[in-house]
Scaffold this active site. Sequence first.
Site: not given
Length: 239
Positions: A126-127, A209, A212, A235
């Site tokens: 995702c990162c 985010c 998170c 990240c």
Amino acid sequence: MSTSTPAAADLTDDELRTLAEQAGAELEGAHPREIVAWAARTFGPDLVLASSMGDEVLVHLAAQAAPGIEVIFLDTGYHFAETIGTRDYYADFTPIHLTTILPLRTVAEQDAEHGARLHDRDPNLCCALRKVEPLERGLAPYRAWITGMRREDAPTRTDIAVVGWDARRGKVKLNPLAAWTQADVDAYVEAEGVVLNPLRQAGYASIGCAPCTRAVAPGEDPRAGRWSGTSKTECGLHT
Ligand code: SF4
């Protein structure tokens, strides 16, 4: 903002690395404002500041030291509304030129491809999709970039230089706040009246985010609220 010196713009990677290493030694101990001003004089339009608006002090300070400075903001699609509001304040009311960089796919498109809540199942992917790739794209036109990293942020950051060489990207990387403690940051905020992300008042010491990030208790490690409950601490932007 001053224009780029021809010497800096035309330097080879090796020459740029030498310049960065020399500057890192000479500027160690300098005020962050002085470091940003040096970078603006040296790199001119080849300089950019990458901000997640979790480093309001750096943006405030850079706007003073280098009015007109280019700033990129990575909009992951998962930011808190307060973070977007903070971005808008600095873009509208301080002398920076801010560009928002979007991931290649919206959250909905990512969900369709990888399934919902990828951040829970594979935060590294995702990162990579929502932060790292957009950062590489945003940094591509520049030869030097500024971050808000501090040595006390994390065990992985204790040796960062105020000016150094980002070998992976072939760029100069500046961390003007590297030596500052949280007490230094707090003192600057109070003295300069820095506008902060409102989440700070709710206990969010390190802001990323929304899925998170959680607030931390008084006395808790500020970064304990990032990817809480997992082993992830970075990240990928700075590794
Ligand atoms: S911090 Fe979380 S939501 Fe943001 S890009 Fe990384 S895994 Fe995704």
